[in-house]
Design a protein around this motif. Sequence first.
Motif, PDB file in Angstrom:
ATOM      1  N   THR A   1      -0.676   6.501 -18.660  1.00  0.00           N
ATOM      2  CA  THR A   1      -0.471   5.474 -19.838  1.00  0.00           C
ATOM      3  C   THR A   1      -1.215   5.935 -20.819  1.00  0.00           C
ATOM      4  O   THR A   1      -1.122   4.413 -21.927  1.00  0.00           O
ATOM      5  N   ILE A   2      -1.530   7.022 -21.692  1.00  0.00           N
ATOM      6  CA  ILE A   2      -2.669   7.249 -22.509  1.00  0.00           C
ATOM      7  C   ILE A   2      -2.252   6.532 -24.297  1.00  0.00           C
ATOM      8  O   ILE A   2      -2.494   6.120 -25.005  1.00  0.00           O
ATOM      9  N   PHE A   3      -0.649   7.653 -24.101  1.00  0.00           N
ATOM     10  CA  PHE A   3       0.113   7.590 -25.063  1.00  0.00           C
ATOM     11  C   PHE A   3       0.928   6.355 -25.593  1.00  0.00           C
ATOM     12  O   PHE A   3       2.308   6.644 -25.129  1.00  0.00           O
ATOM     13  N   ASP A   4       0.649   5.483 -25.535  1.00  0.00           N
ATOM     14  CA  ASP A   4       0.829   3.706 -26.061  1.00  0.00           C
ATOM     15  C   ASP A   4       1.526   3.452 -27.225  1.00  0.00           C
ATOM     16  O   ASP A   4       2.262   2.483 -27.730  1.00  0.00           O
ATOM     17  N   GLY A   5       1.139   4.416 -28.203  1.00  0.00           N
ATOM     18  CA  GLY A   5       1.169   3.995 -29.912  1.00  0.00           C
ATOM     19  C   GLY A   5       2.472   4.167 -30.490  1.00  0.00           C
ATOM     20  O   GLY A   5       3.349   5.659 -29.809  1.00  0.00           O
ATOM     21  N   GLY A   6       3.551   3.231 -30.145  1.00  0.00           N
ATOM     22  CA  GLY A   6       5.038   3.188 -30.578  1.00  0.00           C
ATOM     23  C   GLY A   6       5.544   2.621 -29.562  1.00  0.00           C
ATOM     24  O   GLY A   6       7.073   2.626 -29.381  1.00  0.00           O
ATOM     25  N   TRP A   7       5.310   2.738 -28.422  1.00  0.00           N
ATOM     26  CA  TRP A   7       6.178   3.025 -26.803  1.00  0.00           C
ATOM     27  C   TRP A   7       4.712   2.151 -25.931  1.00  0.00           C
ATOM     28  O   TRP A   7       4.336   2.877 -25.121  1.00  0.00           O
ATOM     29  N   PRO A   8       4.283   1.255 -25.718  1.00  0.00           N
ATOM     30  CA  PRO A   8       3.542   0.179 -24.964  1.00  0.00           C
ATOM     31  C   PRO A   8       3.964  -0.104 -23.759  1.00  0.00           C
ATOM     32  O   PRO A   8       5.186  -0.414 -23.548  1.00  0.00           O
ATOM     33  N   ASP A   9       3.276   0.302 -22.698  1.00  0.00           N
ATOM     34  CA  ASP A   9       3.850  -0.176 -21.268  1.00  0.00           C
ATOM     35  C   ASP A   9       4.923   0.315 -20.548  1.00  0.00           C
ATOM     36  O   ASP A   9       5.609  -0.015 -19.759  1.00  0.00           O
ATOM     37  N   ALA A  10       4.913   2.339 -20.862  1.00  0.00           N
ATOM     38  CA  ALA A  10       5.627   3.005 -20.841  1.00  0.00           C
ATOM     39  C   ALA A  10       5.277   4.149 -20.182  1.00  0.00           C
ATOM     40  O   ALA A  10       4.503   4.999 -20.131  1.00  0.00           O
ATOM     41  N   PRO A  11       5.165   3.994 -18.767  1.00  0.00           N
ATOM     42  CA  PRO A  11       3.793   5.362 -17.918  1.00  0.00           C
ATOM     43  C   PRO A  11       4.825   6.691 -18.312  1.00  0.00           C
ATOM     44  O   PRO A  11       6.049   6.511 -18.652  1.00  0.00           O
ATOM     45  N   HIS A  12       3.931   7.134 -18.930  1.00  0.00           N
ATOM     46  CA  HIS A  12       5.055   8.717 -19.025  1.00  0.00           C
ATOM     47  C   HIS A  12       3.906   9.648 -18.505  1.00  0.00           C
ATOM     48  O   HIS A  12       2.376   9.859 -17.885  1.00  0.00           O
ATOM     49  N   ARG A  13       4.464  10.901 -17.875  1.00  0.00           N
ATOM     50  CA  ARG A  13       3.949  12.683 -17.919  1.00  0.00           C
ATOM     51  C   ARG A  13       3.594  12.775 -19.231  1.00  0.00           C
ATOM     52  O   ARG A  13       4.472  13.568 -19.921  1.00  0.00           O
ATOM     53  N   VAL A  14       2.680  13.727 -19.118  1.00  0.00           N
ATOM     54  CA  VAL A  14       1.932  15.350 -19.905  1.00  0.00           C
ATOM     55  C   VAL A  14       1.223  16.013 -19.642  1.00  0.00           C
ATOM     56  O   VAL A  14       0.464  15.887 -18.742  1.00  0.00           O
ATOM     57  N   LEU A  15       1.019  17.001 -20.030  1.00  0.00           N
ATOM     58  CA  LEU A  15      -0.067  18.046 -20.274  1.00  0.00           C
ATOM     59  C   LEU A  15      -1.370  18.012 -20.144  1.00  0.00           C
ATOM     60  O   LEU A  15      -1.453  16.311 -21.077  1.00  0.00           O
ATOM     61  N   ARG A  16      -2.169  18.163 -19.213  1.00  0.00           N
ATOM     62  CA  ARG A  16      -3.888  17.660 -18.931  1.00  0.00           C
ATOM     63  C   ARG A  16      -4.146  18.118 -20.710  1.00  0.00           C
ATOM     64  O   ARG A  16      -4.688  18.943 -20.314  1.00  0.00           O
ATOM     65  N   THR A  17      -4.604  17.663 -21.689  1.00  0.00           N
ATOM     66  CA  THR A  17      -4.605  18.578 -22.748  1.00  0.00           C
ATOM     67  C   THR A  17      -5.969  18.278 -22.730  1.00  0.00           C
ATOM     68  O   THR A  17      -6.559  16.966 -22.024  1.00  0.00           O
ATOM     69  N   PRO A  18      -6.852  18.789 -24.227  1.00  0.00           N
ATOM     70  CA  PRO A  18      -8.041  18.030 -23.359  1.00  0.00           C
ATOM     71  C   PRO A  18      -8.570  16.546 -24.046  1.00  0.00           C
ATOM     72  O   PRO A  18      -9.089  15.747 -23.695  1.00  0.00           O
ATOM     73  N   VAL A  19      -7.485  15.652 -25.277  1.00  0.00           N
ATOM     74  CA  VAL A  19      -7.424  14.645 -24.753  1.00  0.00           C
ATOM     75  C   VAL A  19      -7.236  13.719 -23.429  1.00  0.00           C
ATOM     76  O   VAL A  19      -7.919  12.331 -23.208  1.00  0.00           O
ATOM     77  N   VAL A  20      -6.042  14.161 -22.762  1.00  0.00           N
ATOM     78  CA  VAL A  20      -5.809  13.657 -21.925  1.00  0.00           C
ATOM     79  C   VAL A  20      -6.957  13.284 -20.555  1.00  0.00           C
ATOM     80  O   VAL A  20      -7.690  13.010 -20.068  1.00  0.00           O
ATOM     81  N   GLN A  21      -7.693  14.726 -20.638  1.00  0.00           N
ATOM     82  CA  GLN A  21      -8.394  15.491 -19.945  1.00  0.00           C
ATOM     83  C   GLN A  21      -9.882  14.351 -19.649  1.00  0.00           C
ATOM     84  O   GLN A  21     -10.362  13.353 -18.635  1.00  0.00           O
ATOM     85  N   ALA A  22     -10.218  14.171 -21.114  1.00  0.00           N
ATOM     86  CA  ALA A  22     -11.638  13.156 -21.253  1.00  0.00           C
ATOM     87  C   ALA A  22     -11.138  11.546 -21.417  1.00  0.00           C
ATOM     88  O   ALA A  22     -12.239  10.876 -20.332  1.00  0.00           O
TER      89      ALA A  22
END
Length: 346
Positions: A223-244
């Motif tokens: 649920t990390i990338f919520d800027g512009g589209w909140p409350d919407a689960p998503h699947r993303v690559l495990r980049t260093p930002v996601v991992q942290a």
Amino acid sequence: MRTALCNAIGIDLPIIQAPIGSACSPSLIAGVADAGALGMLAASWLAPAELRSTIRAIQSLSSRAFGVNLVLNRPQHHRLEVALEEGVQVFSFAWGDLRGDAKRVHSAGGFVFGSAGSVEQARRAVEAGADAVVAQGWEAGGHVLGDVALSVLLPAVCDAVGPVPVVAAGGIADGRGLVAALALGGQAIWMGTRFLAATEAQVDPLYQDRIIAASDTGTAHATIFDGGWPDAPHRVLRTPVVQAWDTMGRPARPDRPREGEIIALAPDGQPVRIYDDTIPVAGTTGDLGALAMYAGQSSALVHGVAPASALVAKIMREAEDTMARLRADWGSGGAREIGQGPSRLP
Ligand SMILES: Cc1cc2nc3c(=O)[nH]c(=O)nc-3n(C[C@H](O)[C@H](O)[C@H](O)COP(=O)(O)O)c2cc1C
């Protein structure tokens, strides 16, 4: 391998290029269409004038049918009217009640796909007027509607809404997946991540390289990338930002590292903040590796970049090979061992 759905929407092959946000380019959609499959333009964020010129650009490249996708988390009537005025006949709606928009499309003689991540969502889409359901498993890249795996969701949705055609989305990137989807009752496959790694996809090559490098555990449901589209689960690559963020226990806004930091500039010069729902499209500058890279578990099956038409042809070849192998194995009446590798029998 023409299904009833292919005939209903005027395509030769049961392959649909899923809407993949701003990665959709006119040449991607036209390339898919000319190969006999269906290209789908993600139009939710295009200004109406840009949508009109993009549709015209696709039409100048190909005379085949293609679709327009609109995410219904915002009013889309303007964009729908533009697409209808330009002669688009196939629409896909996701993330909202499609009743009004479906009615409008039908009044113009068009066809409506409704996306669903559960049997309940599929039933609602059909009640609201969908002519076909896109069953999206939670393996899928991008914003994810539910948390059911496609191997269960697809047959369950087919059972619930049949004879309405159902399309398989999430985790499919090759011909084996196409055959499996048809075996489970689907009438076409809907692939996003595979087409992100098409030559014509409008993305920075770094994004494609990261998809190719990703293993089966290389994505996260988040649920990390919520800027512009909140409350919407998503699947993303495990980049260093996601991992942290994951390692920290998935904190909510405003407790995430580097909250609010501008890390890139979009091609139009607009600043992109660290947790925005913005992918590295071609022309983005800055820390591209820190941006949202939506991608599905199917990344593990993507091993290279190729033109869209070559991808479609390769998937059909693989599907035919898979069918031939199954027929030979099945038809041998048990005389042949099914599968590859050494026998485990004594
Ligand atoms: C980069 C990206 C952008 C997406 N944008 C949209 C979109 O605009 N509208 C939509 O309905 N689905 C969107 N999706 C979801 C796809 O349409 C599709 O359901 C998903 O890619 C299927 O799973 P796969 O990636 O394993 O093929 C997007 C997916 C990705 C990877």
